[in-house]
Design a protein around this motif. Structure first.
Motif, PDB file in Angstrom:
ATOM      1  N   LEU A 152      12.435  21.619  49.308  1.00  0.00           N
ATOM      2  CA  LEU A 152      11.224  21.386  48.521  1.00  0.00           C
ATOM      3  C   LEU A 152      11.478  20.213  47.596  1.00  0.00           C
ATOM      4  O   LEU A 152      12.477  20.185  46.880  1.00  0.00           O
ATOM      5  CB  LEU A 152      10.882  22.630  47.695  1.00  0.00           C
ATOM      6  CG  LEU A 152       9.745  22.470  46.674  1.00  0.00           C
ATOM      7  CD1 LEU A 152       8.419  22.238  47.376  1.00  0.00           C
ATOM      8  CD2 LEU A 152       9.673  23.693  45.760  1.00  0.00           C
ATOM      9  N   ALA A 153      10.589  19.240  47.607  1.00  0.00           N
ATOM     10  CA  ALA A 153      10.707  18.081  46.725  1.00  0.00           C
ATOM     11  C   ALA A 153       9.509  18.024  45.788  1.00  0.00           C
ATOM     12  O   ALA A 153       8.407  18.465  46.133  1.00  0.00           O
ATOM     13  CB  ALA A 153      10.796  16.795  47.538  1.00  0.00           C
ATOM     14  N   LEU A 154       9.745  17.473  44.598  1.00  0.00           N
ATOM     15  CA  LEU A 154       8.683  17.263  43.616  1.00  0.00           C
ATOM     16  C   LEU A 154       8.756  15.830  43.119  1.00  0.00           C
ATOM     17  O   LEU A 154       9.830  15.226  43.076  1.00  0.00           O
ATOM     18  CB  LEU A 154       8.823  18.193  42.411  1.00  0.00           C
ATOM     19  CG  LEU A 154       8.575  19.684  42.564  1.00  0.00           C
ATOM     20  CD1 LEU A 154       9.788  20.379  43.153  1.00  0.00           C
ATOM     21  CD2 LEU A 154       8.247  20.302  41.208  1.00  0.00           C
ATOM     22  N   ASP A 155       7.622  15.315  42.707  1.00  0.00           N
ATOM     23  CA  ASP A 155       7.585  14.065  41.976  1.00  0.00           C
ATOM     24  C   ASP A 155       6.242  13.970  41.276  1.00  0.00           C
ATOM     25  O   ASP A 155       5.217  14.362  41.829  1.00  0.00           O
ATOM     26  CB  ASP A 155       7.780  12.845  42.881  1.00  0.00           C
ATOM     27  CG  ASP A 155       8.389  11.680  42.119  1.00  0.00           C
ATOM     28  OD1 ASP A 155       7.724  11.174  41.196  1.00  0.00           O
ATOM     29  OD2 ASP A 155       9.523  11.279  42.423  1.00  0.00           O
ATOM     30  N   ARG A 156       6.257  13.461  40.058  1.00  0.00           N
ATOM     31  CA  ARG A 156       5.016  13.323  39.297  1.00  0.00           C
ATOM     32  C   ARG A 156       4.358  11.978  39.522  1.00  0.00           C
ATOM     33  O   ARG A 156       3.244  11.749  39.067  1.00  0.00           O
ATOM     34  CB  ARG A 156       5.270  13.542  37.812  1.00  0.00           C
ATOM     35  CG  ARG A 156       6.192  12.518  37.199  1.00  0.00           C
ATOM     36  CD  ARG A 156       6.326  12.724  35.712  1.00  0.00           C
ATOM     37  NE  ARG A 156       5.056  12.583  35.037  1.00  0.00           N
ATOM     38  CZ  ARG A 156       4.891  12.664  33.728  1.00  0.00           C
ATOM     39  NH1 ARG A 156       5.926  12.893  32.972  1.00  0.00           N
ATOM     40  NH2 ARG A 156       3.705  12.519  33.198  1.00  0.00           N
ATOM     41  N   GLU A 215       2.788   7.334  43.530  1.00  0.00           N
ATOM     42  CA  GLU A 215       3.341   6.377  44.490  1.00  0.00           C
ATOM     43  C   GLU A 215       4.508   6.995  45.264  1.00  0.00           C
ATOM     44  O   GLU A 215       4.697   6.706  46.453  1.00  0.00           O
ATOM     45  CB  GLU A 215       3.784   5.107  43.777  1.00  0.00           C
ATOM     46  CG  GLU A 215       2.628   4.294  43.206  1.00  0.00           C
ATOM     47  CD  GLU A 215       3.090   3.007  42.533  1.00  0.00           C
ATOM     48  OE1 GLU A 215       4.315   2.727  42.557  1.00  0.00           O
ATOM     49  OE2 GLU A 215       2.236   2.297  41.980  1.00  0.00           O
ATOM     50  N   ALA A 216       5.309   7.826  44.607  1.00  0.00           N
ATOM     51  CA  ALA A 216       6.408   8.501  45.292  1.00  0.00           C
ATOM     52  C   ALA A 216       5.877   9.496  46.312  1.00  0.00           C
ATOM     53  O   ALA A 216       6.418   9.615  47.426  1.00  0.00           O
ATOM     54  CB  ALA A 216       7.299   9.209  44.273  1.00  0.00           C
ATOM     55  N   ILE A 217       4.813  10.213  45.958  1.00  0.00           N
ATOM     56  CA  ILE A 217       4.210  11.160  46.895  1.00  0.00           C
ATOM     57  C   ILE A 217       3.683  10.417  48.122  1.00  0.00           C
ATOM     58  O   ILE A 217       3.878  10.852  49.264  1.00  0.00           O
ATOM     59  CB  ILE A 217       3.077  11.949  46.214  1.00  0.00           C
ATOM     60  CG1 ILE A 217       3.608  12.725  44.999  1.00  0.00           C
ATOM     61  CG2 ILE A 217       2.412  12.891  47.219  1.00  0.00           C
ATOM     62  CD1 ILE A 217       4.651  13.753  45.322  1.00  0.00           C
ATOM     63  N   ALA A 218       3.038   9.293  47.898  1.00  0.00           N
ATOM     64  CA  ALA A 218       2.525   8.499  49.012  1.00  0.00           C
ATOM     65  C   ALA A 218       3.662   8.003  49.903  1.00  0.00           C
ATOM     66  O   ALA A 218       3.534   7.964  51.133  1.00  0.00           O
ATOM     67  CB  ALA A 218       1.713   7.316  48.482  1.00  0.00           C
ATOM     68  N   PRO A 248       9.455  19.688  59.580  1.00  0.00           N
ATOM     69  CA  PRO A 248       8.849  20.973  59.196  1.00  0.00           C
ATOM     70  C   PRO A 248       9.628  21.712  58.111  1.00  0.00           C
ATOM     71  O   PRO A 248       9.086  22.618  57.474  1.00  0.00           O
ATOM     72  CB  PRO A 248       8.847  21.763  60.509  1.00  0.00           C
ATOM     73  CG  PRO A 248       9.915  21.125  61.353  1.00  0.00           C
ATOM     74  CD  PRO A 248       9.894  19.676  60.984  1.00  0.00           C
ATOM     75  N   ARG A 249      10.867  21.322  57.866  1.00  0.00           N
ATOM     76  CA  ARG A 249      11.663  21.975  56.822  1.00  0.00           C
ATOM     77  C   ARG A 249      11.358  21.413  55.443  1.00  0.00           C
ATOM     78  O   ARG A 249      11.821  21.945  54.443  1.00  0.00           O
ATOM     79  CB  ARG A 249      13.158  21.795  57.110  1.00  0.00           C
ATOM     80  CG  ARG A 249      13.626  22.346  58.441  1.00  0.00           C
ATOM     81  CD  ARG A 249      15.049  21.891  58.736  1.00  0.00           C
ATOM     82  NE  ARG A 249      15.134  20.432  58.807  1.00  0.00           N
ATOM     83  CZ  ARG A 249      16.272  19.744  58.829  1.00  0.00           C
ATOM     84  NH1 ARG A 249      17.437  20.394  58.796  1.00  0.00           N
ATOM     85  NH2 ARG A 249      16.267  18.428  58.889  1.00  0.00           N
ATOM     86  N   PHE A 250      10.563  20.344  55.385  1.00  0.00           N
ATOM     87  CA  PHE A 250      10.348  19.583  54.155  1.00  0.00           C
ATOM     88  C   PHE A 250       8.935  19.771  53.618  1.00  0.00           C
ATOM     89  O   PHE A 250       7.953  19.708  54.356  1.00  0.00           O
ATOM     90  CB  PHE A 250      10.590  18.098  54.427  1.00  0.00           C
ATOM     91  CG  PHE A 250      10.319  17.188  53.249  1.00  0.00           C
ATOM     92  CD1 PHE A 250      11.225  17.106  52.194  1.00  0.00           C
ATOM     93  CD2 PHE A 250       9.154  16.428  53.200  1.00  0.00           C
ATOM     94  CE1 PHE A 250      10.970  16.263  51.115  1.00  0.00           C
ATOM     95  CE2 PHE A 250       8.910  15.582  52.126  1.00  0.00           C
ATOM     96  CZ  PHE A 250       9.820  15.498  51.077  1.00  0.00           C
ATOM     97  N   THR A 251       8.851  19.997  52.290  1.00  0.00           N
ATOM     98  CA  THR A 251       7.574  20.064  51.585  1.00  0.00           C
ATOM     99  C   THR A 251       7.694  19.273  50.302  1.00  0.00           C
ATOM    100  O   THR A 251       8.715  19.369  49.607  1.00  0.00           O
ATOM    101  CB  THR A 251       7.199  21.522  51.238  1.00  0.00           C
ATOM    102  OG1 THR A 251       7.151  22.305  52.432  1.00  0.00           O
ATOM    103  CG2 THR A 251       5.842  21.588  50.535  1.00  0.00           C
ATOM    104  N   ILE A 252       6.671  18.477  49.974  1.00  0.00           N
ATOM    105  CA  ILE A 252       6.675  17.753  48.705  1.00  0.00           C
ATOM    106  C   ILE A 252       5.408  18.081  47.943  1.00  0.00           C
ATOM    107  O   ILE A 252       4.325  18.225  48.525  1.00  0.00           O
ATOM    108  CB  ILE A 252       6.818  16.232  48.908  1.00  0.00           C
ATOM    109  CG1 ILE A 252       7.036  15.541  47.545  1.00  0.00           C
ATOM    110  CG2 ILE A 252       5.640  15.649  49.670  1.00  0.00           C
ATOM    111  CD1 ILE A 252       7.514  14.103  47.651  1.00  0.00           C
ATOM    112  N   VAL A 253       5.556  18.212  46.628  1.00  0.00           N
ATOM    113  CA  VAL A 253       4.448  18.603  45.751  1.00  0.00           C
ATOM    114  C   VAL A 253       4.350  17.608  44.606  1.00  0.00           C
ATOM    115  O   VAL A 253       5.374  17.206  44.035  1.00  0.00           O
ATOM    116  CB  VAL A 253       4.667  20.026  45.193  1.00  0.00           C
ATOM    117  CG1 VAL A 253       3.566  20.396  44.196  1.00  0.00           C
ATOM    118  CG2 VAL A 253       4.719  21.034  46.335  1.00  0.00           C
ATOM    119  N   HIS A 254       3.122  17.202  44.272  1.00  0.00           N
ATOM    120  CA  HIS A 254       2.892  16.307  43.132  1.00  0.00           C
ATOM    121  C   HIS A 254       2.945  17.140  41.857  1.00  0.00           C
ATOM    122  O   HIS A 254       2.001  17.864  41.517  1.00  0.00           O
ATOM    123  CB  HIS A 254       1.527  15.631  43.273  1.00  0.00           C
ATOM    124  CG  HIS A 254       1.205  14.699  42.149  1.00  0.00           C
ATOM    125  ND1 HIS A 254      -0.081  14.499  41.695  1.00  0.00           N
ATOM    126  CD2 HIS A 254       1.997  13.917  41.370  1.00  0.00           C
ATOM    127  CE1 HIS A 254      -0.068  13.631  40.690  1.00  0.00           C
ATOM    128  NE2 HIS A 254       1.182  13.270  40.480  1.00  0.00           N
TER     129      HIS A 254
END
Length: 346
Positions: free
Chosen positions: A60-64, A67-70, A82-88
């Protein structure tokens, strides 16, 4: 003022050292483990973590930073795994995000709390005095108060406190006084170039090799993004959310951050004798200190921005979490103002 280079490249600091610190070298990552990269940035750490995880593991990744989310979700740089999820979200909220995702206890948490090169080198973000641009400095450009907005409303005392506390700038009061005087004349500082020039006129002596605006820019960035409060919140969550044997790896880039991380790990990994009750049972410890790592000479030579980085690694013990054990001297030593405002690093 310089012209910014494009595209803005990012070199991940302490890449292998930080990822290797997330698990015991003899056993490697858990086959079905849950790992968190709370500060995705441009994904250097996340990509290396994924390359070492088994098919049943999760990252699980996060970033506020939008631009990083994009960068993680669109175009050629998107991570299709499929093992990866990112959340703003700010990294301080990583524990809540883990719970929302239904992932349970975490086996490894990585936080790289430095500003990324794309943020520094993009003039539109307003982080650097090297380029003349709007004075923004927000990690999350979708919310919160910019540095220019703060300077447009704050008193001399408030500005002085921010610059002195977060920049450790001894000329904080003359700088603040000049900022408010300019504002009162109907010319509030709105760009990085204006701020840099004003600071240069207000700072009487300069440190060799350092621009006089360095400390003021650092202070405003920390304040606008509530960086120290974010770090403290994220560390507190680690005590509750890490599984027994789970690892915490934190990369910091200046003394204010590193002091918080160092104090936090020491508080929960060292026996302390209460002289008032010398024969009392020692307090159960929630962490075990593993390592302190600095970049190699080769890394610093190839990436000078890594020179101030410090990686600290700790491991969660099997002592059950409780509110009483989680109480820390860090809470009583939180920097004034560290919990004000919105948002946080990344």
């Amino acid at each position: 003022m310089q012209q910014a280079p494009t595209p803005w490249q990012h070199q991940t600091v302490l890449l292998h050292e930080a990822v290797d610190g997330l698990w015991d070298a003899a056993t490697g990552p858990r086959p079905d483990g849950v790992y968190v990269d709370a500060t995705f940035g441009r994904g250097g750490h996340s990509r290396l973590i994924l390359s070492q995880l088994g098919p049943q593991a999760r990252l699980l990744a996060l970033d506020r930073d939008p631009e990083a989310i994009a960068h993680a979700t669109t175009g050629e740089s998107a991570i299709q795994d499929p093992r990866f999820t990112i959340v703003h979200a700010p990294f301080s909220s990583w524990g809540d995000v883990v719970a929302q995702q239904g992932l349970g206890a975490v086996d490894g948490l990585l936080m790289d709390i430095g500003v990324s090169s794309p943020q520094i080198d993009n003039p539109a973000r307003g982080f650097s005095f090297r380029f003349d641009a709007p004075l923004d400095m927000r990690m999350d450009t979708t919310q919160g108060e910019s540095a220019a907005d703060f300077l447009a409303r704050a008193s001399v005392d408030e500005i002085t406190e921010v610059i002195r506390t977060y920049g450790e700038e001894r000329f904080a009061w003359p700088i603040a006084k000049a900022l408010v005087a300019r504002r009162d004349e109907g010319q509030p500082v709105r760009t990085t170039g204006e701020l840099s020039a004003l600071v240069a006129r207000s700072v009487k002596t300069r440190e060799i090799g350092q621009d006089p605006a360095t400390r003021t820019f650092q202070a405003l960035r920390i304040h606008v993004n509530r960086e120290l409060g974010e770090l403290e919140d994220a560390l507190d969550a680690a005590l509750k959310m890490l599984a027994p044997g789970g690892r915490l790896a934190v990369i910091s880039f200046h003394s204010l951050e590193d002091r918080i991380v160092k104090t936090f790990i020491a508080k929960h990994s060292r026996d302390e004798v209460d002289r008032r009750v010398p024969f009392a049972q020692p307090k159960p410890l929630l962490l075990r200190s593993i390592a302190r790592v600095k970049p190699s000479e080769a890394e610093v030579a190839g990436n000078p921005r890594s020179r101030s980085a410090v990686l600290r690694i700790a491991e969660r013990t099997d002592v059950p979490w409780s509110p009483e054990l989680a109480q820390s001297d860090v809470a009583s030593s939180r920097t004034k103002g560290g919990r004000s405002g919105k948002g946080g690093r990344r």
